[in-house]
Design a protein around this motif. Structure first.
Motif, PDB file in Angstrom:
ATOM      1  N   ILE A 120     -30.719 -28.228  12.163  1.00  0.00           N
ATOM      2  CA  ILE A 120     -31.394 -27.714  10.959  1.00  0.00           C
ATOM      3  C   ILE A 120     -30.357 -27.326   9.900  1.00  0.00           C
ATOM      4  CG2 ILE A 120     -32.775 -25.787  10.054  1.00  0.00           C
ATOM      5  CD1 ILE A 120     -34.301 -25.829  12.745  1.00  0.00           C
ATOM      6  N   THR A 121     -29.274 -26.686  10.344  1.00  0.00           N
ATOM      7  CA  THR A 121     -28.217 -26.279   9.406  1.00  0.00           C
ATOM      8  C   THR A 121     -27.566 -27.498   8.758  1.00  0.00           C
ATOM      9  OG1 THR A 121     -27.789 -24.333  10.792  1.00  0.00           O
ATOM     10  CG2 THR A 121     -26.117 -24.900   9.163  1.00  0.00           C
ATOM     11  N   ALA A 122     -27.375 -28.575   9.534  1.00  0.00           N
ATOM     12  CA  ALA A 122     -26.808 -29.815   8.987  1.00  0.00           C
ATOM     13  C   ALA A 122     -27.709 -30.372   7.889  1.00  0.00           C
ATOM     14  CB  ALA A 122     -26.619 -30.848  10.094  1.00  0.00           C
ATOM     15  N   ALA A 123     -29.030 -30.348   8.131  1.00  0.00           N
ATOM     16  CA  ALA A 123     -29.979 -30.857   7.132  1.00  0.00           C
ATOM     17  C   ALA A 123     -29.937 -30.011   5.865  1.00  0.00           C
ATOM     18  CB  ALA A 123     -31.388 -30.866   7.726  1.00  0.00           C
ATOM     19  N   ILE A 124     -29.877 -28.689   6.027  1.00  0.00           N
ATOM     20  CA  ILE A 124     -29.799 -27.802   4.857  1.00  0.00           C
ATOM     21  C   ILE A 124     -28.535 -28.087   4.060  1.00  0.00           C
ATOM     22  CG2 ILE A 124     -29.508 -25.391   4.141  1.00  0.00           C
ATOM     23  CD1 ILE A 124     -31.334 -24.635   6.527  1.00  0.00           C
ATOM     24  N   ALA A 125     -27.395 -28.205   4.765  1.00  0.00           N
ATOM     25  CA  ALA A 125     -26.120 -28.481   4.090  1.00  0.00           C
ATOM     26  C   ALA A 125     -26.173 -29.808   3.338  1.00  0.00           C
ATOM     27  CB  ALA A 125     -24.982 -28.483   5.107  1.00  0.00           C
ATOM     28  N   PHE A 126     -26.784 -30.818   3.943  1.00  0.00           N
ATOM     29  CA  PHE A 126     -26.845 -32.146   3.327  1.00  0.00           C
ATOM     30  C   PHE A 126     -27.659 -32.127   2.033  1.00  0.00           C
ATOM     31  CE2 PHE A 126     -28.945 -36.267   2.765  1.00  0.00           C
ATOM     32  CZ  PHE A 126     -27.838 -37.101   2.692  1.00  0.00           C
ATOM     33  N   PHE A 127     -28.789 -31.454   2.070  1.00  0.00           N
ATOM     34  CA  PHE A 127     -29.700 -31.483   0.919  1.00  0.00           C
ATOM     35  C   PHE A 127     -29.367 -30.426  -0.143  1.00  0.00           C
ATOM     36  CE2 PHE A 127     -32.423 -33.609   4.109  1.00  0.00           C
ATOM     37  CZ  PHE A 127     -32.678 -34.780   3.418  1.00  0.00           C
ATOM     38  N   VAL A 128     -28.713 -29.338   0.230  1.00  0.00           N
ATOM     39  CA  VAL A 128     -28.556 -28.206  -0.694  1.00  0.00           C
ATOM     40  C   VAL A 128     -27.164 -28.117  -1.312  1.00  0.00           C
ATOM     41  CG1 VAL A 128     -28.633 -25.683  -0.865  1.00  0.00           C
ATOM     42  CG2 VAL A 128     -30.352 -26.890   0.492  1.00  0.00           C
ATOM     43  N   ILE A 129     -26.122 -28.402  -0.544  1.00  0.00           N
ATOM     44  CA  ILE A 129     -24.758 -28.214  -1.067  1.00  0.00           C
ATOM     45  C   ILE A 129     -24.457 -29.260  -2.144  1.00  0.00           C
ATOM     46  CG2 ILE A 129     -22.294 -28.368  -0.510  1.00  0.00           C
ATOM     47  CD1 ILE A 129     -22.884 -27.066   2.172  1.00  0.00           C
ATOM     48  N   LYS A 130     -24.063 -28.762  -3.300  1.00  0.00           N
ATOM     49  CA  LYS A 130     -23.603 -29.618  -4.399  1.00  0.00           C
ATOM     50  C   LYS A 130     -22.147 -29.268  -4.647  1.00  0.00           C
ATOM     51  CE  LYS A 130     -27.914 -30.893  -4.954  1.00  0.00           C
ATOM     52  NZ  LYS A 130     -28.367 -32.215  -4.457  1.00  0.00           N
ATOM     53  N   VAL A 131     -21.290 -30.265  -4.677  1.00  0.00           N
ATOM     54  CA  VAL A 131     -19.858 -29.989  -4.780  1.00  0.00           C
ATOM     55  C   VAL A 131     -19.313 -30.436  -6.119  1.00  0.00           C
ATOM     56  CG1 VAL A 131     -19.410 -30.073  -2.307  1.00  0.00           C
ATOM     57  CG2 VAL A 131     -19.366 -32.169  -3.619  1.00  0.00           C
ATOM     58  N   LYS A 132     -18.240 -29.741  -6.512  1.00  0.00           N
ATOM     59  CA  LYS A 132     -17.507 -30.162  -7.706  1.00  0.00           C
ATOM     60  C   LYS A 132     -16.047 -30.190  -7.356  1.00  0.00           C
ATOM     61  CE  LYS A 132     -16.643 -25.611  -9.748  1.00  0.00           C
ATOM     62  NZ  LYS A 132     -16.718 -24.795 -10.962  1.00  0.00           N
ATOM     63  N   LYS A 133     -15.270 -30.884  -8.142  1.00  0.00           N
ATOM     64  CA  LYS A 133     -13.849 -31.022  -7.865  1.00  0.00           C
ATOM     65  C   LYS A 133     -13.188 -29.667  -7.994  1.00  0.00           C
ATOM     66  CE  LYS A 133      -9.752 -33.791  -8.799  1.00  0.00           C
ATOM     67  NZ  LYS A 133      -9.194 -34.938  -9.513  1.00  0.00           N
ATOM     68  N   SER A 134     -12.402 -29.297  -6.954  1.00  0.00           N
ATOM     69  CA  SER A 134     -11.709 -28.012  -6.980  1.00  0.00           C
ATOM     70  C   SER A 134     -10.513 -28.096  -7.902  1.00  0.00           C
ATOM     71  CB  SER A 134     -11.278 -27.625  -5.567  1.00  0.00           C
ATOM     72  OG  SER A 134     -10.443 -28.597  -5.023  1.00  0.00           O
ATOM     73  N   GLY A 135     -10.195 -26.946  -8.511  1.00  0.00           N
ATOM     74  CA  GLY A 135      -9.079 -26.905  -9.433  1.00  0.00           C
ATOM     75  C   GLY A 135      -8.154 -25.791  -9.169  1.00  0.00           C
TER      76      GLY A 135
END
Length: 398
Positions: free
Chosen positions: A383-398
């Motif tokens: 369930i946690t994997a599914a949440i991470a897949f659908f919810v986490i949005k990433v941007k390039k770190s600086g």
């Protein structure tokens, strides 16, 4: 990387190394502690919880102080408080013997308060010092040392317990004090990152961050917490099974407990080194790691054979090593240096709560059925994997 940055990274790596000893070094000692003090398995598991919950509560405060006054000004006193808690717990055991449980618990609470200002703040400071691909590598190395601490601590705890079971408490000041000196003298903290805003204005800035990126941060927090919840719960389970069922204790048990942690530490190091500053790849690897944890937990249902379940734990260790360094970089790269201390500290809090809840929950589930325990963990990781897949949005770190 110049010489000054290498020394800074080396000093910062010592902080999570000593922090993780607070729980992992005690896991192989808990059965002996339980017998010597005449306490229940649940009461023994609270020795872990007494450290982790205070740490989880105090970490946000430590994060704010590090943003306001500086990272090193929090890390160094925190290490000394950590050492003091170990002295109190150890002296309590020496003087009060079988009646020392309340004093040991008090010492563990003090240690937890000290731990609040260690690894999460070190992670924030590493993110201040390093940028881009160097940040991903540095955070991977720090997570690897966190894992290395988990690898060494069962062995170290078992070795120290050969002297006497409570000697493990006195190991903390012997490590924390010199590490505090090294951090103060060798770690170079960048200037200009302090946030001198009043608390109210500062918190408004934090709320603004969560209003924009709250879903990503909360999903990442959940993934880190669940990963450590499963890992520490299963280590507690394995420690008890090895001693109660197979009568394996001492250093040999320490080496057995270290195996899945060694896999995790090695994977963390390689992941941090290879992932660099590719945010999409970080998310994919973190989700893959959670799926691997789900598969490992599910596989353990098939057989109660200890060797088979050890193999499943190795798989879970591998998955954990994929998840944690990627989450570190996703979270620290999402926020500016001025608020990084508090946000990474909030992440540290939920990690500690995961560790705190693991042993008591697994102790309860062990009484019902190991198959139910492993099945529940597999579903939770999935369930946690599914949440991470659908919810986490990433941007390039600086």
């Amino acid at each position: 990387m110049d010489e000054k940055m290498k020394w800074s990274l080396a000093g910062l790596c010592l902080v999570p190394l000593v922090m993780v000893l607070g729980n992992s070094m005690l896991i192989p000692v808990l059965p002996a502690l339980k017998n010597e003090l005449g306490i229940s398995q649940f009461e023994a598991s609270l020795i872990i919880t007494a450290f982790s919950i205070p740490a989880g509560i105090v970490i946000p405060v430590a994060g704010y102080l590090s943003d306001h006054y500086g990272r090193k000004k929090v890390i160094v006193p925190a290490l000394l408080v950590y050492a003091l808690g170990g002295v109190i717990a150890g002296l309590g055991a020496v003087i009060l013997k079988e009646n020392s449980y309340p004093v040991i618990m008090a010492g563990r609470v003090i240690q937890g308060v000290g731990a609040a200002g260690t690894a999460p703040i070190a992670m924030a400071l590493a993110s201040d010092i390093f940028t881009g691909a160097a940040r991903s590598k540095a955070l991977g190395v720090i997570e690897a040392f966190n894992g290395l601490g988990k690898v060494l601590s069962p062995i170290l705890g078992s070795l120290i317990a050969l002297i006497v079971w409570y000697a493990v408490f006195f190991a903390f000041p012997l490590l924390c004090i010199p590490f505090a000196i090294i951090v103060w003298m060798k770690v170079t903290e960048p200037s200009g990152n302090l946030n001198k805003q009043p608390v109210k204005q500062y918190l408004k800035g934090i709320l603004k961050i969560f209003s924009k990126q709250g879903a990503t941060l909360l999903a990442a927090f959940l993934a880190g917490s669940i990963t450590l919840f499963i890992l520490f719960g299963l280590l507690f389970y394995l420690s008890d099974i090895l001693e109660e069922k197979y009568h394996i204790d001492g250093v040999y048990k320490g080496f057995v407990l270290a195996l899945p942690l060694l896999v995790m530490a090695t994977t963390s190091y390689v992941t941090g080194k290879k992932v660099k500053s590719k945010p999409k790849k970080m998310k994919s690897i973190a989700v893959t790691g959670l799926i691997v944890i789900a598969v490992g937990s599910g596989a353990a249902i098939i057989s109660t054979n200890t060797y088979f379940q050890m193999s499943a734990l190795m798989i879970i260790g591998f998955g954990s090593g994929l998840v944690l360094p990627c989450l570190n970089t996703i979270i620290t790269g999402s926020i500016s240096a001025e608020e990084r201390g508090l946000v990474t500290s909030l992440y540290g809090s939920v990690r500690f709560f995961g560790v705190a809840i693991g042993p008591p929950v697994f102790g309860f589930l062990m009484k019902i059925s190991s198959q139910i325990m492993f099945g529940a963990m597999s579903i939770l990781a999935g369930i946690t994997a599914a949440i991470a897949f659908f919810v986490i949005k990433v941007k390039k770190s600086g």
